[in-house]
Design a protein around this motif. Structure first.
Motif, PDB file in Angstrom:
ATOM      1  N   CYS A   1       0.847  -1.205   0.000  1.00  0.00           N
ATOM      2  CA  CYS A   1       0.000   0.000   0.000  1.00  0.00           C
ATOM      3  C   CYS A   1       0.875   1.244   0.000  1.00  0.00           C
ATOM      4  CB  CYS A   1      -0.932  -0.007   1.205  1.00  0.00           C
ATOM      5  SG  CYS A   1      -2.008  -1.433   1.293  1.00  0.00           S
ATOM      6  N   GLY A   2       1.670   1.423  -1.047  1.00  0.00           N
ATOM      7  CA  GLY A   2       2.576   2.546  -1.146  1.00  0.00           C
ATOM      8  C   GLY A   2       3.935   2.249  -0.529  1.00  0.00           C
TER       9      GLY A   2
ATOM     10  N   GLN B   1       5.485   3.831   1.995  1.00  0.00           N
ATOM     11  CA  GLN B   1       5.525   3.871   3.449  1.00  0.00           C
ATOM     12  C   GLN B   1       5.194   2.508   4.046  1.00  0.00           C
ATOM     13  OE1 GLN B   1       6.445   6.644   5.137  1.00  0.00           O
ATOM     14  NE2 GLN B   1       6.358   5.562   7.092  1.00  0.00           N
ATOM     15  N   HIS B   2       4.165   1.866   3.509  1.00  0.00           N
ATOM     16  CA  HIS B   2       3.814   0.509   3.937  1.00  0.00           C
ATOM     17  C   HIS B   2       4.938  -0.455   3.575  1.00  0.00           C
ATOM     18  CE1 HIS B   2       1.246  -3.303   3.365  1.00  0.00           C
ATOM     19  NE2 HIS B   2       1.405  -3.114   4.663  1.00  0.00           N
TER      20      HIS B   2
ATOM     21  N   SER C   1       7.665   2.968  -5.697  1.00  0.00           N
ATOM     22  CA  SER C   1       6.345   3.527  -5.428  1.00  0.00           C
ATOM     23  C   SER C   1       5.816   4.253  -6.650  1.00  0.00           C
ATOM     24  CB  SER C   1       6.407   4.496  -4.245  1.00  0.00           C
ATOM     25  OG  SER C   1       5.178   5.161  -4.077  1.00  0.00           O
TER      26      SER C   1
ATOM     27  N   SER D   1       3.349   6.531  -6.066  1.00  0.00           N
ATOM     28  CA  SER D   1       2.772   7.755  -5.497  1.00  0.00           C
ATOM     29  C   SER D   1       3.444   9.021  -6.003  1.00  0.00           C
ATOM     30  CB  SER D   1       2.852   7.701  -3.969  1.00  0.00           C
ATOM     31  OG  SER D   1       2.052   6.658  -3.466  1.00  0.00           O
TER      32      SER D   1
ATOM     33  N   PRO E   1      -0.703   9.207  -6.127  1.00  0.00           N
ATOM     34  CA  PRO E   1      -0.667   8.953  -4.684  1.00  0.00           C
ATOM     35  C   PRO E   1      -1.965   8.354  -4.162  1.00  0.00           C
ATOM     36  CG  PRO E   1      -0.782  11.309  -5.151  1.00  0.00           C
ATOM     37  CD  PRO E   1      -0.506  10.625  -6.452  1.00  0.00           C
TER      38      PRO E   1
ATOM     39  N   SER F   1      -3.710   6.041  -5.429  1.00  0.00           N
ATOM     40  CA  SER F   1      -3.819   4.594  -5.644  1.00  0.00           C
ATOM     41  C   SER F   1      -3.240   3.799  -4.490  1.00  0.00           C
ATOM     42  CB  SER F   1      -3.107   4.200  -6.937  1.00  0.00           C
ATOM     43  OG  SER F   1      -1.700   4.301  -6.794  1.00  0.00           O
ATOM     44  N   ARG F   2      -2.284   4.388  -3.759  1.00  0.00           N
ATOM     45  CA  ARG F   2      -1.597   3.717  -2.657  1.00  0.00           C
ATOM     46  C   ARG F   2      -1.020   2.374  -3.100  1.00  0.00           C
ATOM     47  NH1 ARG F   2       0.407   6.851  -1.192  1.00  0.00           N
ATOM     48  NH2 ARG F   2       1.198   5.728   0.608  1.00  0.00           N
TER      49      ARG F   2
ATOM     50  N   ALA G   1      -2.653  -5.269  -0.576  1.00  0.00           N
ATOM     51  CA  ALA G   1      -2.905  -3.986  -1.227  1.00  0.00           C
ATOM     52  C   ALA G   1      -4.120  -4.151  -2.128  1.00  0.00           C
ATOM     53  CB  ALA G   1      -1.690  -3.563  -2.038  1.00  0.00           C
TER      54      ALA G   1
END
Length: 469
Positions: free
Chosen positions: A165-166, A168-169, A302, A304, A309, A311-312, A337
């Motif tokens: 999920c992006g 960060q995840h 990523s 994003s 962004p 869409s994650r 995701a």
């Protein structure tokens, strides 16, 4: 330093938990306040008549509860109990400002969401996307990740790719898979703002490592000798790197710089986490750490920062040894995701729309950088025409926090160096400026003029044409 000694004479159960409970109670009553430094672990162990390991576990438990924060080389401090919302987080009703703080890279040039959703609606077997899929993602979406990683200088194996999920995840699940709570992770002295809180939230300790100096006086790659010293002194288990368009310094590592860091990682058995969200903006990718040291590198990509962004969707590529662990960590955090937005991204990649958008954004960014360098002269702006943000060196009298605040009062947002370094460090004389969040060229240039004028006012220098040191 606070000479804090808890009363554990009537403690029942594990002593380390009793110490952590006492610390939590004293924080709640105000006996311990934010910023108070706790006694060194050996000293407290001696005063309480317990082992050093007991105190280590107690401090670790307190950090897990977010009561304290360990700062490598300086000790353990009482943490803030009120978490401020990041200035980078969008707000639905925030006042309008000219945004040179957040890295929204030319969103007005993104592929059409409406057209993308119509294509998804026509996808054969679309109902499958509305159900559960494997935690690592569907094969067709992992193969999309392989195509994305090619822009990162990495020939990825689809069996080792997982959809997240992006980015960060991706960072979260990768660090959970590669490290254990209490491990120390080396990071750049100036780095991605959320990495400090992300590592702390996982029970990991960030160890800031200084950068090399470039010939032009700018900041370069992480110093490999300093990394080696940190590995020895602090027992570092891994290193977090942004080899391409490092955030915030903009530096892109040469092949030699990458190879030097790989040698240190191998000598000290360090895992490498490379996060490169801006790499697709560079026309000629260099070999990724995942290609130079595949046995110890987890790579994160990523969408994003490139085109969507909302869409994650991100991708991780990990050594085969950690494949099952990554799948489990994704499953434990989000199960998966979204396959619906993963299909949206896959279509943009297959149809070439992602790369068309990148061409337009690169062209726009070239003009923005050239404008910034001209308007902000003679101050040194680290970056180039392929970098979507710049790292502005400030004259010695100018405090970056004061500059950020003064700009805010004028309707301009930019970020002080404070957001990119450990909290216990004095802000360095830099300001990060992003180039793509504002659609209007006129507003962008107006904001740059305000930055230049405000620097001159704060510096109060008689001759701003002198060379910047």
């Amino acid at each position: 330093m606070t000479m804090w000694v808890p009363d554990i004479e009537r403690a029942q159960g594990p002593i380390y938990l009793a110490i952590a409970d006492a610390l939590e109670s004293d924080v709640k009553t105000g006996a311990l306040a934010q910023g108070d430094r706790l006694p060194p672990q050996r000293e407290l162990a001696y005063r309480l008549g317990v082992t050093l390991g007991t105190i280590t576990r107690a401090y670790g438990e307190a950090e897990r509860r977010r009561l304290v924060k360990g700062e490598t080389g300086r000790g353990t401090y009482i943490a803030s109990q009120s978490l401020k919302v990041s200035p980078l987080a969008p707000k639905e009703d925030e006042p309008e400002t000219c945004d040179l703080a957040r890295n929204f890279a030319y969103p007005h040039l993104n592929p059409s969401l409406a057209e993308g959703l119509m294509r998804v609606a026509r996808t054969a077997g679309i109902e499958r996307l509305n159900g559960f899929v494997p935690s690592e993602g569907l094969k067709t979406h992992r193969e999309t990740g392989v195509l994305v990683f090619k822009d990162y200088g990495l020939d990825a194996d689809p069996a080792r790719v997982a959809v997240t999920c992006g980015a960060q995840h991706g960072i979260q699940v990768t660090c959970q898979a590669l490290f254990r709570s209490g491990d120390a992770i080396a990071v750049d002295r100036f780095t991605y703002p959320s990495i400090f809180s992300s590592l702390a939230g996982l029970g990991l300790k960030a160890v800031p490592v200084p950068a090399l100096r470039r010939d032009d006086g700018g900041l370069g790659a992480m110093d490999p000798q300093a990394l080696a010293r940190a590995a020895t002194a602090y027992g570092v288990k891994g290193v977090f790197l942004m080899p391409n368009m490092q955030n915030p310094t903009t530096h892109t590592m040469s092949v030699a710089e990458r190879e030097d860091l790989v040698r240190v990682a191998r000598a000290h058995d360090l895992h490498i986490v490379e996060d490169d969200p801006y790499t697709p903006f560079l026309p000629d990718p260099l070999p990724a750490f995942g290609a130079l040291a595949p046995e110890r590198t987890a790579s994160i990509a990523s969408i994003s920062k490139v085109c969507s962004p909302g869409s994650r969707i991100g991708f991780v590529h990990v050594p085969a040894l950690f494949g099952d662990s990554i799948r489990n960590k994704i499953g434990e955090s989000t199960w998966m995701a979204s396959p619906i937005t993963a299909e949206l991204i896959a279509g943009w990649v297959r149809e070439g729309l992602l790369f068309k958008a990148l061409r337009l954004k690169r062209k726009a960014n070239r003009e923005r950088f050239l404008s910034a360098r001209k308007i902000l002269s003679p101050h040194f702006l680290q970056g180039d025409t392929n970098k979507v943000f710049g790292w502005l060196r400030l004259p010695d009298p100018v405090d970056p926090d004061a500059l950020q605040a003064a700009l805010g009062h004028q309707g301009v947002s930019a970020l002080s160096s404070r957001y990119f370094q450990a909290k216990d460090h004095t802000p360095a004389p830099y300001l990060r400026i992003t180039f793509g969040s504002e659609e209007s060229d006129e507003r962008f240039c107006w904001a740059l003029e305000r930055i230049k004028a405000t620097i001159d006012q704060l510096a109060d220098l008689p001759d701003l044409t002198r060379p910047v040191g």
